[in-house]
Structure formats: structure tokens, C-alpha cells
Write an enzyme that holds these catalytic residues in place. Structure first.
Site, mmCIF file in Angstrom:
data_model
loop_
_atom_site.group_PDB
_atom_site.id
_atom_site.type_symbol
_atom_site.label_atom_id
_atom_site.label_comp_id
_atom_site.label_asym_id
_atom_site.label_seq_id
_atom_site.Cartn_x
_atom_site.Cartn_y
_atom_site.Cartn_z
ATOM 1 N N GLU A 1 0.831 -1.206 0.000
ATOM 2 C CA GLU A 1 0.000 0.000 0.000
ATOM 3 C C GLU A 1 0.867 1.258 0.000
ATOM 4 O O GLU A 1 1.847 1.334 0.743
ATOM 5 C CB GLU A 1 -0.916 0.001 1.236
ATOM 6 C CG GLU A 1 -1.900 -1.165 1.254
ATOM 7 C CD GLU A 1 -2.836 -1.135 2.462
ATOM 8 O OE1 GLU A 1 -2.791 -0.162 3.245
ATOM 9 O OE2 GLU A 1 -3.614 -2.104 2.610
ATOM 10 N N GLU B 1 -8.632 1.685 -4.681
ATOM 11 C CA GLU B 1 -9.703 1.351 -3.745
ATOM 12 C C GLU B 1 -10.503 2.589 -3.369
ATOM 13 O O GLU B 1 -9.954 3.605 -2.944
ATOM 14 C CB GLU B 1 -9.129 0.676 -2.484
ATOM 15 C CG GLU B 1 -10.234 0.282 -1.482
ATOM 16 C CD GLU B 1 -9.813 -0.749 -0.448
ATOM 17 O OE1 GLU B 1 -8.741 -1.343 -0.571
ATOM 18 O OE2 GLU B 1 -10.607 -0.960 0.497
HETATM 19 O O1 KIV Z 1 -6.461 -7.384 1.431
HETATM 20 C C1 KIV Z 1 -7.182 -7.415 0.410
HETATM 21 O O2 KIV Z 1 -8.048 -8.287 0.247
HETATM 22 C C2 KIV Z 1 -6.957 -6.394 -0.613
HETATM 23 C C3 KIV Z 1 -7.872 -6.345 -1.797
HETATM 24 C C4 KIV Z 1 -9.281 -6.158 -1.430
HETATM 25 C C5 KIV Z 1 -7.432 -5.377 -2.818
HETATM 26 O O3 KIV Z 1 -6.038 -5.637 -0.482
HETATM 27 NA NA NA Z 2 -4.890 -5.743 1.443
#
Ligand code: KIV
Ligand code: NA
Length: 270
Positions: free
Chosen positions: A115, A181
Site C-alpha cells: 500500500e 480502492e
Molecule cells: O487485502 C485485500 O483483500 C486487498 C484487496 C481487497 C485489494 O487488499
Molecule cells: Na490488502
């Protein structure tokens, strides 16, 4: 079966048929999603949907490695990507490389996801230069919910340029794709048009180059809360509830096990 696509192949699908992505955390679910997906992500969402944690902050390298290995055993044709958990990569590019390499070696994943935008670009470039393909994740980044002030829609109004800068930075740093997101549609479209790598949306409109959902959300297995962007394609939680209630009732009534479930003195070990 065709072997899994490489990160380079995924990158080359920019603007083509939308990329289909889902999360998985176990071997049987990996086997179910594999024939239908381009990418299967072992998300750090595992902490919330399988381990009962209140956020993704408590997810460890050990959890990602364990679930990564389980999912790898169930995949034949989809590409495996594993999330880097909170505090496993933010400190330095060196820390990120050490932990990314460990996840790839232990799980066989083709890539990791982390991230962050502009502030993680240096780390992404460091990893890519050393053989670690990176899927970036910008917009709402759940590991930062404490500093973001919750799980709000990101990039509205004057914030849009900041998220666009994040998208440009991760693409320039060499990420092969980027998860968007919880962004407004106009911004998702703008990012998708302006960056050369595929955008994979979750709560980011159909303007993206692909979509991802958390498997337990879309199957109706995780129902603690439901973000607007989740479509429930099944109600497996409700189905399971019915089955469990029926079992409990039959055990109490001694109608289960029935004769067909019972071993007699005769027979050949069946
Ligand atoms: O942790 C997760 O499931 C994610 C996705 C929803 C993109 O990062
Ligand atoms: Na994630």
C-alpha cells in the site's frame, strides 16, 4: 491448463479484456476461483475475514506466508500475488526487499502487493530492480485507516490530484499494476487513462482495467459489515447457518447419524 500469466503479461493487458481478480486464503477456495481468475490475491484482509481481527494492522508475515502457501497449492492457471502486511515494508526499501523475498520464496508468489503511492515509489523501484514484481495499492489504503481517519472514499474534489500523483508515481517506479480502492468514478477513469499500467478497482467503478473483490464478501460469508462496493453473488453464510442448525437439531433428536452413516460388524472396512 495454461500456466499462470507473468506480471509482464498482466501489464500488457492494459486496456484489454478486464482483468478478473479475487482473494483467496485457503486451498479449496483457491481451487474454486483458479479457473475463472487472472490473478488470485492472498490479501491481508485474511486477518479480518478469517482471523477475527478488528483491522488489517495485526496481520503478520507468518499469517501471509501460511495462507500464501495454502493458496499456492490450489492454483494452476491464475497468478498468485501476496499482500505485504503492515510494518513489513514501510521502514526502508531494504526491509521491504527482505520480507518480499521471503514471501515469494516461501509461497511461490509471482509478485507482492503493498500500500502507498508517492511515498512508496522509492521502495517499489528498489524491489522491481531486484526481481520482485510489485502490485501497488492506492486510494483507500486500509493499513493507514488511523491516519486517513477511517475507511472513507478517497480522492474527492481537491484530493483528486494527490491520488493521481500516487498513481503516476507507482507506475513510474515500475509497478506492473495498481489497485484503486474506493475512488469516485471520474478519478478512476482519469487515472486509468493516464497511467500505462492496468488499474484494478475495488469500489472504483467499471472504468478500471480490472476488478477485485474479497471472496468472503462476494459469497456472503463475511457479513459483519458490507461496503457499498460489494456485490453479494451468493448467501453462503445464510446457507451454512441453515445447515448447522439442521445438524444440531438432528443430533439432539438422534436422527443423525442415520443407518447409512453407521458401521456394522460385517463388511470390508467401508
Ligand atoms: O487485502 C485485500 O483483500 C486487498 C484487496 C481487497 C485489494 O487488499
Ligand atoms: Na490488502
Amino acid at each position: 491448463v495454461t500456466p499462470p500469466p507473468s506480471p509482464a503479461k498482466i501489464r500488457a493487458r492494459k486496456g484489454g479484456t478486464p482483468l478478473v481478480c479475487l482473494t483467496a486464503y485457503t486451498t479449496p477456495v483457491a481451487q474454486l476461483v483458479d479457473p475463472h481468475c487472472d490473478i488470485v490475491l492472498v490479501g491481508d484482509s485474511v486477518g479480518m475475514v478469517l482471523h477475527g481481527l478488528p483491522s488489517t494492522l495485526g496481520v503478520t508475515m507468518e499469517m501471509m506466508s501460511l495462507h500464501g502457501r495454502a493458496v499456492a497449492r490450489g492454483l494452476k492457471q491464475a497468478m498468485l500475488v501476496v499482500d505485504m502486511p503492515f510494518a513489513s515494508y514501510e521502514e526502508s526499501p531494504q526491509q521491504a526487499f527482505r520480507n518480499a523475498a521471503r514471501l515469494m520464496a516461501e509461497t511461490g508468489a509471482a509478485a507482492v502487493k503493498l500500500e502507498g503511492g508517492v511515498h512508496m515509489a522509492e521502495t517499489i523501484a528498489f524491489l522491481v530492480a531486484r526481481g520482485v514484481p510489485v502490485m501497488a495499492h492506492i486510494g483507500l489504503t486500509p493499513q493507514s485507516f488511523n491516519t486517513l481517519g477511517g475507511y472513507k472514499v478517497q480522492g474527492r474534489g481537491a484530493e483528486a490530484d494527490k491520488v493521481l500523483a500516487d498513481a503516476r508515481a507507482v507506475a513510474e517506479a515500475g509497478a506492473f499494476s495498481v489497485v484503486l480502492e474506493k475512488l469516485p468514478e471520474s478519478l478512476s477513469r482519469r487515472i486509468t487513462e493516464e497511467v500505462a499500467i492496468p488499474t484494478i478497482g475495488i469500489g472504483a467503478s467499471p472504468a478500471c482495467d480490472g476488478q477485485i473483490l474479497v471472496i468472503d464478501d462476494m459469497l456472503g460469508l463475511f457479513t459483519e459489515f458490507q461496503p457499498k462496493f460489494v456485490k453479494r453473488y451468493a448467501e453462503l453464510g445464510a446457507e451454512a447457518e441453515k445447515a448447522i442448525a439442521a445438524y444440531a437439531e438432528e443430533v439432539r433428536a438422534r436422527t443423525f447419524p442415520a443407518p447409512e452413516h453407521v458401521f456394522s460388524d460385517e463388511g470390508k472396512g467401508k
